[in-house]
Design a protein around this motif. Structure first.
Motif, short mmCIF file in Angstrom:
data_model
loop_
_atom_site.label_atom_id
_atom_site.label_comp_id
_atom_site.label_asym_id
_atom_site.label_seq_id
_atom_site.Cartn_x
_atom_site.Cartn_y
_atom_site.Cartn_z
N HIS A 40 14.02 -10.18 -12.52
CA HIS A 40 12.76 -9.75 -13.14
C HIS A 40 11.75 -9.49 -12.02
O HIS A 40 11.69 -10.23 -11.03
CB HIS A 40 12.26 -10.83 -14.09
N PHE A 41 10.96 -8.44 -12.17
CA PHE A 41 10.20 -7.92 -11.04
C PHE A 41 8.70 -7.88 -11.33
O PHE A 41 8.27 -7.53 -12.43
CB PHE A 41 10.69 -6.52 -10.69
N GLY A 42 7.93 -8.24 -10.31
CA GLY A 42 6.48 -8.13 -10.36
C GLY A 42 6.02 -7.35 -9.13
O GLY A 42 6.51 -7.57 -8.02
N ARG A 43 5.08 -6.43 -9.32
CA ARG A 43 4.66 -5.55 -8.23
C ARG A 43 3.26 -5.87 -7.74
O ARG A 43 2.41 -6.31 -8.51
CB ARG A 43 4.70 -4.08 -8.70
N PHE A 44 3.06 -5.63 -6.45
CA PHE A 44 1.70 -5.60 -5.89
C PHE A 44 1.64 -4.41 -4.94
O PHE A 44 2.67 -3.88 -4.51
CB PHE A 44 1.32 -6.91 -5.21
N ARG A 45 0.46 -3.97 -4.59
CA ARG A 45 0.30 -2.68 -3.94
C ARG A 45 0.74 -2.69 -2.48
O ARG A 45 0.19 -3.41 -1.65
CB ARG A 45 -1.17 -2.21 -4.01
N VAL A 46 1.75 -1.86 -2.19
CA VAL A 46 2.19 -1.58 -0.83
C VAL A 46 2.54 -0.10 -0.78
O VAL A 46 3.49 0.34 -1.46
CB VAL A 46 3.42 -2.42 -0.42
N VAL A 47 1.81 0.67 0.03
CA VAL A 47 2.04 2.11 0.07
C VAL A 47 2.21 2.65 1.49
O VAL A 47 2.51 3.82 1.67
CB VAL A 47 0.89 2.88 -0.63
N GLU A 48 2.02 1.79 2.50
CA GLU A 48 2.15 2.24 3.89
C GLU A 48 2.61 1.07 4.75
O GLU A 48 2.19 -0.06 4.54
CB GLU A 48 0.81 2.77 4.43
N ILE A 49 3.49 1.37 5.71
CA ILE A 49 3.94 0.36 6.66
C ILE A 49 3.54 0.80 8.07
O ILE A 49 4.14 1.71 8.65
CB ILE A 49 5.46 0.14 6.58
N SER A 50 2.50 0.19 8.60
CA SER A 50 2.04 0.44 9.96
C SER A 50 1.25 -0.79 10.39
O SER A 50 1.13 -1.76 9.64
CB SER A 50 1.18 1.71 10.02
N MET A 51 0.70 -0.75 11.59
CA MET A 51 -0.13 -1.85 12.05
C MET A 51 -1.62 -1.59 11.81
O MET A 51 -2.46 -2.28 12.35
CB MET A 51 0.15 -2.12 13.53
N SER A 52 -1.94 -0.59 10.99
CA SER A 52 -3.33 -0.32 10.67
C SER A 52 -3.91 -1.45 9.83
O SER A 52 -3.18 -2.19 9.16
CB SER A 52 -3.46 1.00 9.90
N GLU A 53 -5.23 -1.57 9.86
CA GLU A 53 -5.89 -2.62 9.06
C GLU A 53 -5.61 -2.45 7.59
O GLU A 53 -5.37 -3.41 6.85
CB GLU A 53 -7.39 -2.61 9.33
N ALA A 54 -5.62 -1.19 7.12
CA ALA A 54 -5.36 -0.92 5.70
C ALA A 54 -3.95 -1.37 5.31
O ALA A 54 -3.75 -1.97 4.24
CB ALA A 54 -5.54 0.56 5.41
N SER A 55 -2.98 -1.11 6.18
CA SER A 55 -1.61 -1.51 5.88
C SER A 55 -1.46 -3.03 5.87
O SER A 55 -0.86 -3.61 4.96
CB SER A 55 -0.65 -0.89 6.90
N GLN A 56 -2.03 -3.69 6.89
CA GLN A 56 -1.88 -5.14 6.98
C GLN A 56 -2.59 -5.87 5.84
O GLN A 56 -2.16 -6.94 5.41
CB GLN A 56 -2.36 -5.64 8.34
N SER A 57 -3.69 -5.27 5.34
CA SER A 57 -4.42 -5.91 4.24
C SER A 57 -3.62 -5.94 2.95
O SER A 57 -3.94 -6.70 2.03
CB SER A 57 -5.75 -5.20 4.01
#
Length: 252
Positions: A40-57
């Motif tokens: 059973h699956f639950g999602r949270f927001r992940v749309v980019e993989i990089s070391m940028s602040e937006a990605s790490q947040s």
């Protein structure tokens, strides 16, 4: 007539929102158990993989714990973070996350990278091949974290892609070619590190051809979770030897 309560094993998995691989692959891996096991699956927001602040947040605790709370309402026997962010952020991130999930929900928790860590130690892996879709900055950090764990990355292949959804668009044959390239260095094992990458369907074929264990992230997580809920991973075939390896470690 009185019927006994249904007692299937439920595995909850926290999933990156843009991932389209791990749910169908995991469900197929669980299929041999019929009603005895379900994912059973639950999602949270992940749309980019990089070391940028937006990605790490994307990997801060609050949204993940909110998703875990909703997932816990299905009464799973274990919750797994089915993602590989600790590969570049460090295993302590996953240890802290799993502790926080259990504290918040009362459900035992694990993760893909913690499952890998246990598997490497059980297998005695020292020389590792690494295959990912990630960019160089992420790959370099993964190799450094592995070195701190006593694992030398002796060969690696990557795609220089940072868009998490796009990872799933590369066909299994392309992922397999990357694995075969890395296999030429004769590592102890090859890790396909990304749960939105189509490595699992080609793992068994490449293992048969080169004699090197191919450890795909989706398969590693599924095998580990099956063991955690008391089921025999060896019943799963066609997705690489990791299921038989995890089953063997359980009984030795």
């Amino acid at each position: 007539m009185t019927y006994p309560p249904f007692d299937g094993r439920r595995v909850g998995m926290l999933t990156p929102s843009s991932n389209t691989v791990l749910e169908p692959y995991t469900s197929a891996m669980f299929a041999p158990f019929g009603d005895a096991a379900s994912a059973h699956f639950g999602r949270f927001r992940v749309v980019e993989i990089s070391m940028s602040e937006a990605s790490q947040s994307q990997f801060t605790l609050d949204p993940i714990l909110e998703a875990a709370e909703r997932l816990a309402e299905a009464n799973p026997h274990v919750i797994a973070w089915n993602g590989t962010s600790a590969a570049w952020l460090g295993l302590e991130k996953d240890r802290a996350l799993c502790a926080a999930i259990t504290e918040r929900t009362g459900v035992p928790a694990t993760s893909t990278m913690l499952a890998y860590d246990a598997l490497y130690r059980e297998m005695g892996v020292k020389r590792l091949g690494l295959v990912t879709p990630y960019i160089d900055d992420i790959q370099t950090r993964i190799a450094a974290n592995y070195a701190a764990q006593g694992l030398e990355v002796v060969a690696e292949a990557r795609l220089e892609d940072k868009g998490n959804y796009s990872f799933a668009t590369y066909p299994p044959e392309q992922v397999g070619a990357m694995v075969e390239e890395v296999a030429q260095a004769s590592p102890d094992a090859i890790a396909i590190v990304c749960t939105n990458f189509r490595g699992a369907p080609v793992a068994a074929r490449i293992e048969d051809a080169c004699g090197i264990p191919v450890l795909d992230s989706v398969a590693v997580t599924a095998a580990h979770c099956l063991r955690e809920v008391g089921l025999d991973p060896a019943r799963v075939t066609g997705w690489g030897s990791v299921f038989q390896r995890v089953a063997a470690f359980e009984t030795t």
